[in-house]
Scaffold this motif. Sequence first.
Motif, PDB file in Angstrom:
ATOM      1  N   MET A   1      56.861  44.401  39.011  1.00 22.86           N
ATOM      2  CA  MET A   1      57.423  45.733  38.789  1.00 22.86           C
ATOM      3  C   MET A   1      58.481  45.716  37.702  1.00 22.86           C
ATOM      4  SD  MET A   1      57.111  48.664  39.788  1.00 22.86           S
ATOM      5  CE  MET A   1      57.732  49.621  38.467  1.00 22.86           C
ATOM      6  N   ARG A   2      59.420  44.732  37.813  1.00 27.96           N
ATOM      7  CA  ARG A   2      60.468  44.670  36.804  1.00 27.96           C
ATOM      8  C   ARG A   2      59.855  44.477  35.429  1.00 27.96           C
ATOM      9  NH1 ARG A   2      64.377  42.701  34.102  1.00 27.96           N
ATOM     10  NH2 ARG A   2      63.648  40.607  33.744  1.00 27.96           N
ATOM     11  N   ARG A   3      58.740  43.727  35.391  1.00 24.20           N
ATOM     12  CA  ARG A   3      58.112  43.448  34.091  1.00 24.20           C
ATOM     13  C   ARG A   3      57.476  44.697  33.533  1.00 24.20           C
ATOM     14  NH1 ARG A   3      56.892  37.355  35.417  1.00 24.20           N
ATOM     15  NH2 ARG A   3      59.026  36.806  34.998  1.00 24.20           N
ATOM     16  N   SER A   4      56.878  45.506  34.406  1.00 29.35           N
ATOM     17  CA  SER A   4      56.337  46.783  33.945  1.00 29.35           C
ATOM     18  C   SER A   4      57.467  47.621  33.376  1.00 29.35           C
ATOM     19  CB  SER A   4      55.673  47.496  35.116  1.00 29.35           C
ATOM     20  OG  SER A   4      55.556  48.853  34.868  1.00 29.35           O
ATOM     21  N   ASN A   5      58.606  47.574  34.054  1.00 26.58           N
ATOM     22  CA  ASN A   5      59.748  48.336  33.566  1.00 26.58           C
ATOM     23  C   ASN A   5      60.253  47.775  32.250  1.00 26.58           C
ATOM     24  OD1 ASN A   5      59.629  50.052  35.693  1.00 26.58           O
ATOM     25  ND2 ASN A   5      61.130  48.958  36.916  1.00 26.58           N
ATOM     26  N   ASP A   6      60.158  46.459  32.052  1.00 29.48           N
ATOM     27  CA  ASP A   6      60.538  45.873  30.766  1.00 29.48           C
ATOM     28  C   ASP A   6      59.682  46.479  29.669  1.00 29.48           C
ATOM     29  OD1 ASP A   6      62.377  44.277  31.940  1.00 29.48           O
ATOM     30  OD2 ASP A   6      61.107  42.489  31.963  1.00 29.48           O
ATOM     31  N   ASP A  84      49.528  53.805  35.812  1.00 25.36           N
ATOM     32  CA  ASP A  84      49.484  52.883  36.949  1.00 25.36           C
ATOM     33  C   ASP A  84      48.827  53.578  38.143  1.00 25.36           C
ATOM     34  OD1 ASP A  84      49.825  50.845  38.738  1.00 25.36           O
ATOM     35  OD2 ASP A  84      51.984  51.099  38.967  1.00 25.36           O
ATOM     36  N   PRO A  85      47.504  53.766  38.079  1.00 23.92           N
ATOM     37  CA  PRO A  85      46.818  54.479  39.155  1.00 23.92           C
ATOM     38  C   PRO A  85      46.241  53.536  40.202  1.00 23.92           C
ATOM     39  CG  PRO A  85      45.341  54.269  37.296  1.00 23.92           C
ATOM     40  CD  PRO A  85      46.576  53.451  36.980  1.00 23.92           C
ATOM     41  N   LEU A 114      51.491  53.617  25.076  1.00 22.88           N
ATOM     42  CA  LEU A 114      50.852  53.617  26.394  1.00 22.88           C
ATOM     43  C   LEU A 114      51.090  52.258  27.040  1.00 22.88           C
ATOM     44  CD1 LEU A 114      48.795  54.703  28.505  1.00 22.88           C
ATOM     45  CD2 LEU A 114      46.973  53.963  26.967  1.00 22.88           C
ATOM     46  N   VAL A 115      51.670  52.271  28.235  1.00 24.11           N
ATOM     47  CA  VAL A 115      51.838  51.044  29.021  1.00 24.11           C
ATOM     48  C   VAL A 115      50.803  51.087  30.135  1.00 24.11           C
ATOM     49  CG1 VAL A 115      53.422  49.684  30.457  1.00 24.11           C
ATOM     50  CG2 VAL A 115      54.344  51.103  28.614  1.00 24.11           C
ATOM     51  N   SER A 116      49.979  50.070  30.214  1.00 24.96           N
ATOM     52  CA  SER A 116      48.918  50.087  31.219  1.00 24.96           C
ATOM     53  C   SER A 116      48.780  48.716  31.858  1.00 24.96           C
ATOM     54  CB  SER A 116      47.595  50.462  30.533  1.00 24.96           C
ATOM     55  OG  SER A 116      46.522  50.296  31.413  1.00 24.96           O
ATOM     56  N   GLY A 137      48.520  39.625  29.810  1.00 28.45           N
ATOM     57  CA  GLY A 137      47.481  40.215  30.644  1.00 28.45           C
ATOM     58  C   GLY A 137      48.023  40.928  31.875  1.00 28.45           C
ATOM     59  N   ARG A 138      49.300  40.662  32.208  1.00 30.76           N
ATOM     60  CA  ARG A 138      49.865  41.306  33.403  1.00 30.76           C
ATOM     61  C   ARG A 138      50.029  42.801  33.152  1.00 30.76           C
ATOM     62  NH1 ARG A 138      50.509  43.379  37.154  1.00 30.76           N
ATOM     63  NH2 ARG A 138      51.874  43.145  38.943  1.00 30.76           N
ATOM     64  N   TYR A 139      50.537  43.126  31.972  1.00 30.57           N
ATOM     65  CA  TYR A 139      50.629  44.513  31.506  1.00 30.57           C
ATOM     66  C   TYR A 139      50.136  44.551  30.085  1.00 30.57           C
ATOM     67  CZ  TYR A 139      53.318  45.419  35.635  1.00 30.57           C
ATOM     68  OH  TYR A 139      53.687  45.539  36.944  1.00 30.57           O
TER      69      TYR A 139
END
Length: 151
Positions: A1-6, A84-85, A114-116, A137-139
């Motif tokens: 999650m933190r990485r997505s936020n990064d 993030d669906p 776009l962050v996916s 590959g994580r995001y």
Amino acid sequence: MRRSNDCASRVASLLDQLGLGNGRTYDHLRELFPDRKIYVCERRVAAHPDCVPPSELLLLGDMRETLRDARNRLNDRVALTHLDPATGDVVAGKMLADELVPLVLPLLRLGGVLVSEPALAADGLNSLSLPAGVESGRYNLYRRVSHRSPP
Ligand SMILES: C[S@@+](CC[C@H](N)C(=O)[O-])C[C@H]1O[C@@H](n2cnc3c(N)ncnc32)[C@H](O)[C@@H]1O
């Protein structure tokens, strides 16, 4: 999650959060970008009431429909979309993401990001490098580079 936020933090600037979930990403985005309107798509709100967007910014229902309905309002205006669906089924998540790309792309303004989580491929999207520390590959980060939208 933190990485997505990064990944989300890397870009500044109308935002679009596709999948409210428990509201963590939405909470982070509104903290980062307090002056931006953040539209949120969600089928069924289950987030803590503190993390629910105002009703005029909540696109409630199946995002395959709500994104289509939002076109006139949002076309070429969104600076950042966080997609993030996921529902736990990786294959279904990827299929949904692929279905959403043609709906999301026209909303992004040129240069918009776009962050996916699932990797995507579409004309008009260029891959961007990930911030340090985010596992490959994580995001996935993309920039909209042309007005060519999928048919
Ligand atoms: C993984 S969660 C999002 C998590 C979120 N990033 C957070 O910070 O909590 C995915 C969300 O997308 C929503 N969702 C999945 N498919 C959808 C669809 N077709 N239309 C609208 N919402 C959908 C689910 O209800 C779920 O709440």
